[in-house]
Enzyme design. Structure first.
Site, PDB file in Angstrom:
ATOM      1  N   HIS A 140       0.845  -1.188   0.000  1.00 14.34           N
ATOM      2  CA  HIS A 140       0.000   0.000   0.000  1.00 14.34           C
ATOM      3  C   HIS A 140       0.888   1.249   0.000  1.00 14.34           C
ATOM      4  O   HIS A 140       2.099   1.164   0.226  1.00 14.34           O
ATOM      5  CB  HIS A 140      -0.947   0.002   1.209  1.00 14.34           C
ATOM      6  CG  HIS A 140      -0.256   0.082   2.535  1.00 14.34           C
ATOM      7  ND1 HIS A 140      -0.080  -0.999   3.361  1.00 14.34           N
ATOM      8  CD2 HIS A 140       0.314   1.126   3.184  1.00 14.34           C
ATOM      9  CE1 HIS A 140       0.554  -0.624   4.453  1.00 14.34           C
ATOM     10  NE2 HIS A 140       0.815   0.664   4.366  1.00 14.34           N
TER      11      HIS A 140
HETATM   12  P1  TYD Z   1      -2.226  -4.048   7.587  1.00 16.97           P
HETATM   13  O1  TYD Z   1      -2.462  -2.672   7.056  1.00 16.97           O
HETATM   14  O2  TYD Z   1      -2.850  -5.197   6.851  1.00 16.97           O
HETATM   15  O3  TYD Z   1      -0.680  -4.322   7.765  1.00 16.97           O
HETATM   16  P2  TYD Z   1       0.500  -4.266   6.660  1.00 16.97           P
HETATM   17  O4  TYD Z   1       0.417  -2.951   6.010  1.00 16.97           O
HETATM   18  O5  TYD Z   1       1.737  -4.426   7.457  1.00 16.97           O
HETATM   19  O6  TYD Z   1       0.302  -5.392   5.709  1.00 16.97           O
HETATM   20  O7  TYD Z   1      -2.710  -4.059   9.103  1.00 16.97           O
HETATM   21  C1  TYD Z   1      -3.008  -5.258   9.791  1.00 16.97           C
HETATM   22  C2  TYD Z   1      -4.218  -5.042  10.688  1.00 16.97           C
HETATM   23  O8  TYD Z   1      -3.896  -4.128  11.734  1.00 16.97           O
HETATM   24  C3  TYD Z   1      -5.403  -4.476   9.942  1.00 16.97           C
HETATM   25  O9  TYD Z   1      -6.551  -5.125  10.437  1.00 16.97           O
HETATM   26  C4  TYD Z   1      -5.432  -3.014  10.353  1.00 16.97           C
HETATM   27  C5  TYD Z   1      -4.802  -3.033  11.729  1.00 16.97           C
HETATM   28  N1  TYD Z   1      -4.048  -1.817  12.066  1.00 16.97           N
HETATM   29  C6  TYD Z   1      -4.531  -0.991  13.072  1.00 16.97           C
HETATM   30  O10 TYD Z   1      -5.597  -1.243  13.671  1.00 16.97           O
HETATM   31  N2  TYD Z   1      -3.818   0.114  13.411  1.00 16.97           N
HETATM   32  C7  TYD Z   1      -2.650   0.421  12.788  1.00 16.97           C
HETATM   33  O11 TYD Z   1      -2.013   1.442  13.136  1.00 16.97           O
HETATM   34  C8  TYD Z   1      -2.159  -0.439  11.733  1.00 16.97           C
HETATM   35  C9  TYD Z   1      -0.872  -0.134  11.011  1.00 16.97           C
HETATM   36  C10 TYD Z   1      -2.897  -1.537  11.420  1.00 16.97           C
END
Ligand code: TYD
Length: 135
Positions: A50
């Site tokens: 992303h």
């Molecule tokens: P995700 O965006 O999928 O992680 P990455 O970018 O590392 O692949 O995030 C994983 C999960 O955590 C998703 O359900 C969203 C949650 N999350 C939060 O609640 N707060 C945050 O600050 C972050 C970064 C993720």
């Protein structure tokens, strides 16, 4: 070639061990609104995929190592994070993927805003369109 910005934070080491302190707007160029970290990453997994419209971050692998793939829509870079006192700055409008986590890796992220799903661009083609429109 994508220019990568790294921060080397001063370790306050002595006979007892190491300590690093990071202050907002001093050691990193933004307010630190959020800190999150990931560990116990499944072997072989690649995550991220992303970009953010506004968010700025500094990523530190505070234990173990991992690699970060960066893409600004034109150029890419691969960055190895393997030192607990060295951080990678990621500005907004940058596609990122994290990979090659060692089993013991703890990747910590300092972020300039609270969690906001509307700031994410999770589709690569949409990201390319977004940065081309902005540029
Ligand atoms: P995700 O965006 O999928 O992680 P990455 O970018 O590392 O692949 O995030 C994983 C999960 O955590 C998703 O359900 C969203 C949650 N999350 C939060 O609640 N707060 C945050 O600050 C972050 C970064 C993720």
């Amino acid at each position: 070639m994508l220019e990568v910005k790294m921060y080397e934070f001063t370790p306050h080491g002595d006979a007892r061990g190491e300590l690093v302190s990071i202050e907002e707007n001093k050691d990193v160029p933004f307010d630190i609104k959020r800190c999150y970290y990931m560990w116990n990453t499944t072997p072989g997994v690649r995550r991220g995929f992303h970009a953010h419209k506004q968010l700025e971050q500094v990523l530190l692998c505070v234990h173990g190592s991992c690699k970060i793939h960066l893409d600004n829509g034109t150029d890419t870079a691969e960055v190895l994070l393997d030192k607990p006192n060295v951080g990678l700055y990621i500005a907004n409008d940058m596609w990122r993927e994290m990979y090659d986590f060692t089993e013991d890796a703890v990747l910590m992220v300092l972020a300039s805003t609270y969690y906001d799903e509307s700031d994410y661009i999770r589709d690569y083609d949409a990201f390319l369109q977004y940065v081309r429109k902005e540029g």
